[in-house]
Structures are given as C-alpha cells and as structure tokens.
Design a protein around this motif. Structure first.
Motif, PDB file in Angstrom:
ATOM      1  N   VAL A  10     -19.084  23.207 110.760  1.00  0.00           N
ATOM      2  CA  VAL A  10     -18.498  24.317 111.527  1.00  0.00           C
ATOM      3  C   VAL A  10     -18.716  24.122 113.018  1.00  0.00           C
ATOM      4  O   VAL A  10     -17.838  24.372 113.848  1.00  0.00           O
ATOM      5  N   GLY A  11     -19.901  23.657 113.374  1.00  0.00           N
ATOM      6  CA  GLY A  11     -20.196  23.444 114.783  1.00  0.00           C
ATOM      7  C   GLY A  11     -19.261  22.437 115.410  1.00  0.00           C
ATOM      8  O   GLY A  11     -18.835  22.584 116.560  1.00  0.00           O
ATOM      9  N   ASP A  12     -18.915  21.348 114.639  1.00  0.00           N
ATOM     10  CA  ASP A  12     -18.003  20.338 115.192  1.00  0.00           C
ATOM     11  C   ASP A  12     -16.616  20.920 115.403  1.00  0.00           C
ATOM     12  O   ASP A  12     -15.940  20.620 116.392  1.00  0.00           O
ATOM     13  N   VAL A  13     -16.185  21.768 114.438  1.00  0.00           N
ATOM     14  CA  VAL A  13     -14.854  22.386 114.585  1.00  0.00           C
ATOM     15  C   VAL A  13     -14.814  23.297 115.806  1.00  0.00           C
ATOM     16  O   VAL A  13     -13.881  23.263 116.614  1.00  0.00           O
ATOM     17  N   LEU A  14     -15.859  24.122 115.964  1.00  0.00           N
ATOM     18  CA  LEU A  14     -15.888  25.028 117.112  1.00  0.00           C
ATOM     19  C   LEU A  14     -15.934  24.265 118.427  1.00  0.00           C
ATOM     20  O   LEU A  14     -15.299  24.655 119.411  1.00  0.00           O
ATOM     21  N   ALA A  15     -16.695  23.177 118.440  1.00  0.00           N
ATOM     22  CA  ALA A  15     -16.765  22.377 119.670  1.00  0.00           C
ATOM     23  C   ALA A  15     -15.413  21.776 119.991  1.00  0.00           C
ATOM     24  O   ALA A  15     -15.005  21.704 121.158  1.00  0.00           O
ATOM     25  N   ALA A  16     -14.699  21.324 118.946  1.00  0.00           N
ATOM     26  CA  ALA A  16     -13.375  20.747 119.177  1.00  0.00           C
ATOM     27  C   ALA A  16     -12.409  21.791 119.713  1.00  0.00           C
ATOM     28  O   ALA A  16     -11.485  21.476 120.469  1.00  0.00           O
ATOM     29  N   LEU A  17     -12.611  23.047 119.346  1.00  0.00           N
ATOM     30  CA  LEU A  17     -11.748  24.135 119.820  1.00  0.00           C
ATOM     31  C   LEU A  17     -12.271  24.787 121.092  1.00  0.00           C
ATOM     32  O   LEU A  17     -11.746  25.807 121.530  1.00  0.00           O
ATOM     33  N   ALA A  18     -13.300  24.179 121.702  1.00  0.00           N
ATOM     34  CA  ALA A  18     -13.912  24.721 122.926  1.00  0.00           C
ATOM     35  C   ALA A  18     -14.324  26.174 122.722  1.00  0.00           C
ATOM     36  O   ALA A  18     -14.090  27.043 123.555  1.00  0.00           O
ATOM     37  N   THR A  19     -14.928  26.438 121.568  1.00  0.00           N
ATOM     38  CA  THR A  19     -15.355  27.795 121.213  1.00  0.00           C
ATOM     39  C   THR A  19     -16.865  27.824 121.053  1.00  0.00           C
ATOM     40  O   THR A  19     -17.423  27.019 120.289  1.00  0.00           O
ATOM     41  N   GLY A  20     -17.517  28.715 121.778  1.00  0.00           N
ATOM     42  CA  GLY A  20     -18.957  28.855 121.693  1.00  0.00           C
ATOM     43  C   GLY A  20     -19.355  29.959 120.725  1.00  0.00           C
ATOM     44  O   GLY A  20     -18.556  30.832 120.391  1.00  0.00           O
ATOM     45  N   VAL A  21     -20.607  29.899 120.276  1.00  0.00           N
ATOM     46  CA  VAL A  21     -21.146  30.895 119.360  1.00  0.00           C
ATOM     47  C   VAL A  21     -22.348  31.566 120.013  1.00  0.00           C
ATOM     48  O   VAL A  21     -23.160  30.898 120.669  1.00  0.00           O
ATOM     49  N   TRP A  22     -22.477  32.879 119.816  1.00  0.00           N
ATOM     50  CA  TRP A  22     -23.598  33.606 120.404  1.00  0.00           C
ATOM     51  C   TRP A  22     -24.089  34.677 119.432  1.00  0.00           C
ATOM     52  O   TRP A  22     -23.377  35.098 118.516  1.00  0.00           O
ATOM     53  N   HIS A  23     -25.316  35.122 119.643  1.00  0.00           N
ATOM     54  CA  HIS A  23     -25.907  36.181 118.812  1.00  0.00           C
ATOM     55  C   HIS A  23     -26.682  37.126 119.724  1.00  0.00           C
ATOM     56  O   HIS A  23     -27.408  36.685 120.621  1.00  0.00           O
TER      57      HIS A  23
END
Length: 721
Positions: A10-23
C-alpha cells in the motif's frame, strides 16, 4: 502488473500517487505523518511525529479553524471528512494547496477524536477559470466566507419569525442555491410548517401536522438530530418510499434536510430543495450546516422576542383601561406607545374614572368623570408594576369623591410609602401626574398637576394654546406636598390634549421645540374625527401607530408615549351663537382665562405669553405689542396696589381682518383707579395714561365685590399702523 503477481505494498502505491498518510489523536495531541505527507507539509527529513502546534504552524490559520467543524460534521453524519488546506512556508506564503480525506471516529470515554487519512496535492484553477459546483478552493472559498458573513449578519438583524423566513428565502448560496425552502417546527408529536418558499400556497397542507413517526426526512431529522442528504430522486424514493409521492409532485432533483438545533435541543428541521442535481460535497454540507445553525439561532431569538412582545402587550393592555361609554356632548380618544427598551413596558399610563354624582363641586353633578395621565420614572417591569398600583390607588381616591388636589395628595403619600419606606432600597421612584375633573354639562375642568406637562387646548378655529396650571412636586417625593387646583372651561368646539413627555421630547426635542412640533400638528389637523387627530399626533412623532403599538416600530421608541384627547362638541346653542343674522356662519370666539396670584408675580410673564399665543395670527404686530404692554400694566397694578389675586379674561371675536380684541383684568378690590400725571422721574402712575393712548376703547366696571378694568383693540392692516 501481470496476472497472478502479488499486489504491491500500500505504501508503494500511495507513494506512486504522491499521496501521504497521517494520523491524529486529539487525546495526546500528536500528529504522525509519513515521508510524503511530511513533504507536502513543507517538512524535510522523512516521517515525523508533530505536536498540534507544530502541525498548525504549517497550515493557513483560517483552514486550521475549519478542520474542527468539518470533523465534527463528518462524525455526526457518519461520512468522510474532506477539506482543502493551504500550506504555508516560514514567511507566511502559500506554497501549495492539499486535499485531506479521513474517516474520523469519536471515543466517548476519552472524549477525543481519532483520524487516519490521506494528503494529496491539488492544482488551483487559473484566475478566471470556472470551478463548477463541486470544487471548493480559491475564489469559491472566499465567496463562501463572504456569503456566510452576509447571511449571519442578515439573520442576526431579523427581529421576527416572518423576517427570518424572508431572509432565509433570499439567501443565494455560492454555486448551489436552492429553489425551494421549508422550515418545520414541532408541536407535541407532530411536525408543523413554520414557513416555506418556492411552493404555491396550500402546497404545504400534506406536510402539516405530520406525525414524527412518519417515514419522512424532516420527521427523521427531528427524531435523530442528524442531517439527511438526498442527491437524486432515486435516492429519495429508495430511502423514503412511503412519502416519495408527496415529494415527486414538486419535480426537484436533490434535497437536504438539516436539524435546527439550539442548546442541544432539536427544535425543528430545515429543507433545502434543488432543481438541479447536487452531490453534497463536504464543503457544500458545511455551508448548509452553518446556515442551519444560524437559522436555528435566529428563529429561537425571534420566538423569544415575539413571546416577550406578546407578554408585554398583554401586560400593558391589562393595565390600560378601555375608555368608558359615550359621554353626551363630549368625546375621548387615547393612545399608548411603549418604549423600545427591554420588555417594552414602562410607567406611562392614562385612565378615565367615572365620579360619584352626589359629591359634585362643579355646576353640574351629572355624569362627571376624571381624566388621569401620568408617568412613573423608568422603562422596566418595576415601573410598570408601580404604575399599575398607582393607577388603582388613584381610582380608589377618586371614587371616594375627593377633590383633585386631595386625590393627588393622597397618591403622593401612597407612592412615597411604596418607594421610600424601605431604608435599604436604592430603587427610589417618583411619578408625574395630571388629574382633570370634567363636568360635561358645563365644560368646567378642575385640574391638579404633579410635575407633569401642562395641557394644551385646540380652539374651535384651530388656535392652539398651552394652558399653564398650578402644580406641585412629582408624586412620591414629598408625602406632604400640596397640589393647588386650577379651573378652566372647555368651550364648545374645543379639544384638550394631555400627554406624557415622550410625545414632546422624542427625536432630540426639548420642551419648547417639542411643543412647537405638536402645535403645528394640532393646527394643521382639520376639525373632524378625534381618533384621526390622535393618530396624527403619534404619526407626527414616530410614524404609523395603532392604539397600542408593538413590533419593530415600537422597538425604536426613545420613551413611552401616552396621549389623551377630550373634545367638547358644539351644541345647538353654540351653533346659534356662532351664527349671525340670516344664519351665516361666523368665526368662533377665541378665549383664554388665567389667574395671577399675589404669591406668583412670575405668572405675569405667563399671561403675556398666553395673550401672544391667542393673537398668533393678528394682522398688526404693533397692536399685539401694545396689548401685551397694557396687560402687563393692568396685572402689575393689581399685585402692587391690592392684596388680592388678578383674573385675566382675553377674547377675540369676528372675522379675520375685522376682529375685536377684548382684554379684561378683574380683582376683588373696590378701589377704582384714577388717572395721574406722573413726572419724568416717576416710577409709576402711567398705566391709565398708556391705556388711553393705545387702546381703541377702555373702561372700568364695578362688579359688586371688586372691579374689572378692560380695553379693546380693533384689528387693523399692518401697513396702516
């Protein structure tokens, strides 16, 4: 990726989409971001754990304040929290705009929110590019903020439920304005329609008095306190099949039903219906929710204000009397207008009291009555309470048959006991009052005054005179105060005005300029309906008014207003006197009377003023000056050479241009005046000399006990004097 290969992380997909994750956990106040989210926030160094203050420093202040509202809305509706945020650099410049999407949850034990979401950069449209109804960034955001400010201001200024509904109907929401609105209230276990817009009259009937258990969106909103958004007819039909036929009639495409909540209590629901499909993005829902909250607050304020006005009107009406039965030969009219302060109750009042016939001290005891007008200090509930008690006390004293001076003396002691006997009280009140005992048969008025404005008389020909009366201190100040009585006669065709100072001084006027304004209104009014004259007086000060004015007009009053008018109708004998031979209507007699006591030499100035008012339209100003000079000489002669009081009688008879002025001063002394020849340095002895020089005719008439000195002047052209 080929079939059968394992899915990427999932992290690789988000990185490819220039999408960050936060909590974000609001309990411990920490925000955790991955490398991409850190980059989007303008941070370097990869993943990080930030305090709320550090995270806030990266965002535009306005956007940070908006996040809390969006999160609470998403939790309440069980939806995603979506918000667009401007990222700031260390110099306070916007470096990019990002979109945050999260699924918040609320922990009631910890009383905190937990959010895990994504962060992705979005591209702002170039200036001038239409953004549509779903993108909420840039210019749309600014127009939305301006709209909410304008809507909040307009709803805050609305003073009644009708005004609130009119403002709500006129709201033009940026990008998605509804074309149909309805506001639902709750009575018992049923919905009611408070108001609607965009539908025809009668269209609301099927929705009125609908049970809260009905399968209808507004009923569900009231039951649950949660908004309902229906983005299409299919959505509506699938969720509310029972009531869909009622909604289908209007041909709308989207609906939003929002709770009207005040202090945690759902008081109703607001429906916004759209002729075009609306997606109801989080931003659009945020706007609708904000408007619903402002609408609920405005309706609550308006409801409280209307309840207060109803209470005030009922209280004031219960304290003010209805004018008694028809009085032969006389008519009475009254108005009361409350102030705009507080509950709109005050201390002004009027009353009409039937008097016992057996205790008459006038020439005719049949049908006597008293008119009372007064003003208790203050514009609050205590003033209204004291006014009610004082009014009852005055009625009791008058019904016992006391003379006007005795009625006010007893009222002064009563009010003093009410307000001054408590040594710890700091709320000391007084009241002004004017009490008039009326004999309808003769027109005789016996007046006692306690610090109140003098009455005014409008004569049959339209001339207006203020009638100076003897008086004492306002009620409640001195329990032993005296209130001398003044006797006047209301001639046929004349009207007496009694009023409180609110009518005189409203609008920045003082007593002098206020009386000039009232005199102009009285003189301009034609002889006719007394109710019309009462309306004209109130309208001349404030604008249109009813018998007891409330509402927005009353809210802007500077002071209470009470008005009493008494008119003596011209009887047949009066008509005969007013007509000459052959039945031609002659100009009515204009008359004034005044007593000047030995102890009140200052009333000579009042007498001069009265004569000037009586001669306000006399053709020759020189003759007016001569008459005033001669009157002053006659009154001074009585006060200097006798021990008695002087009685002035002045009359004007005839048609304008050929009128005759008759001025007479009577005193009880039997000593007749004689003409002297004073030297150049003499300080007296010129009175009769002046009369002989200036008057057209004059004379001295013995009156059994006393004498009368009189003179007459005949009206002449100003150019020939």
């Amino acid at each position: 990726m080929r079939t059968g290969e394992p899915l990427p992380a999932v992290g690789d997909v988000l990185a490819a989409l220039a999408t960050g994750v936060w909590h974000w956990d609001t309990a411990d106040g920490q925000v955790t971001v991955d490398s991409e989210a850190a980059r989007l926030l303008g941070l370097s160094g990869g993943p990080a754990t930030l305090t709320e203050a550090q995270a806030r420093a990266c965002l535009h202040p306005v956007d940070w304040n908006e996040i809390t509202g969006v999160v609470q809305l998403a939790v309440a509706e069980g939806t995603l929290a979506e918000v667009r945020i401007r990222i700031m650099d260390e110099r306070g410049r916007v470096i990019r705009t990002v979109r945050s999407r999260s699924k918040p949850s609320y922990d009631p034990q910890r009383k905190s929110f937990q959010l895990t979401g994504t962060l992705q950069e979005v591209t702002e449209p170039p200036p001038g590019t239409p953004s549509g109804r779903t993108a909420v960034t840039g210019d749309w955001r600014r127009s939305r903020e301006a709209f909410l400010l304008d809507a909040g201001r307009a709803l805050a200024e609305a003073r009644s439920t009708e005004e609130v509904l009119r403002v709500a109907a006129g709201l033009s929401m940026p990008g998605f304005s509804p074309d149909g609105l309805a506001v639902f209230g709750v009575t018992g276990d049923r919905l009611t329609i408070i108001g609607h817009h965009g539908q025809q009259p009668g269209d609301e009937d099927p929705f009125s008095h609908m049970s809260l258990e009905t399968d209808y969106p507004a009923a569900e909103v009231v039951r649950t306190g949660r908004a309902v958004y229906l983005s299409s007819p299919e959505h509506y039909k699938g969720r509310y099949p029972v009531t869909w036929p009622l909604a289908r009639y209007f041909g709308r495409q989207s609906w939003a039903f929002l709770p009207l909540t005040v202090a945690g209590r759902t008081m109703g629901a607001w429906m916004a219906a759209f002729a075009h499909p609306v997606v109801f993005t989080p931003d659009e829902r945020s706007v609708l929710t904000t408007v619903a909250r402002m609408l609920a607050q405005a309706l609550s304020r308006a409801g409280v204000a209307e309840s207060e006005r109803e209470l005030t009107d009922g209280l004031q009406r219960s304290m003010l009397p209805t004018l008694g039965p028809q009085i032969p030969g006389m008519s009475v009219a009254a108005r009361y207008v409350p102030t705009g302060g507080g509950l709109q109750v005050g201390g002004d009042w009027y009353d009409m009291i039937p008097l016992p016939g057996g205790t008459s001290r006038t020439e005719s005891g049949a049908g006597r009555f008293a008119l009372v007008i007064g003003d208790v200090q203050g514009h609050d509930v205590r003033a209204a309470g004291l006014m009610g008690q004082l009014r009852i006390a005055l009625r009791a004293y008058a019904s016992e048959g006391h003379r006007p001076d005795a009625v006010l003396s007893r009222a002064a002691r009563f009010l003093h006991g009410m307000t001054y006997e408590d040594p710890e009280s700091t709320d000391l009140r007084f009241a002004t009052c004017l009490y008039v005992e009326v004999d309808p048969g003769t027109g005789i008025l016996e007046i006692a005054r306690a610090g109140h404005p003098d009455p005014a008389i409008r004569m049959a020909d339209g001339t207006v005179l203020t009638r100076p009366t003897a008086g004492g201190l306002p009620l409640g100040i001195d329990p032993d105060a005296d209130y001398p009585t003044t006797r006047l006669v209301l001639e046929p065709g004349e009207t007496m005005l009694l009023c409180t100072d609110g009518l005189i001084e409203t609008g920045g006027h003082d007593l002098e300029t206020g009386w000039k304004r009232i005199r102009a209104i009285l003189e301009a009014a034609h002889q006719g309906d007394l109710e019309e004259l009462a309306d004209a007086l109130v309208q001349g000060v404030h604008g249109p008014s009813s018998h007891h004015t409330t509402g927005p007009l009353a809210d802007r009053r500077e002071d209470d207003i009470a008005v009493l008018l008494l008119h003596r109708q011209a009887d047949r004998a009066g008509d005969d006197i007013a007509r000459g031979r052959g039945g031609a209507l002659r100009h009515p007699v204009r008359r004034t009377m005044l007593t000047v006591a030995q102890a009140e030499p200052e009333r000579i100035a009042v007498a001069r003023h009265q004569l000037r008012e009586l001669l306000h339209d006399w053709t020759s100003p020189d003759q007016v000056d001569s008459a005033v000079l001669l009157l002053s000489e006659l009154l001074t002669n009585v006060l200097v050479h006798t021990d008695a009081d002087a009685l002035l009688l002045a009359e004007v008879r005839g048609e304008p241009g050929t009128r005759r002025m008759h001025v007479e001063v009577t005193d009880p002394s039997d000593d007749l005046p004689h003409k002297r020849r004073p030297g150049e340095l003499a300080s007296s002895g010129r009175g009769l000399v002046l009369i002989e020089m200036l008057a057209d005719v004059w004379g001295v008439d013995p009156r059994g006990e006393g004498k009368s000195i009189w003179f007459e002047l005949y009206e002449a052209d100003a150019d020939n004097t």
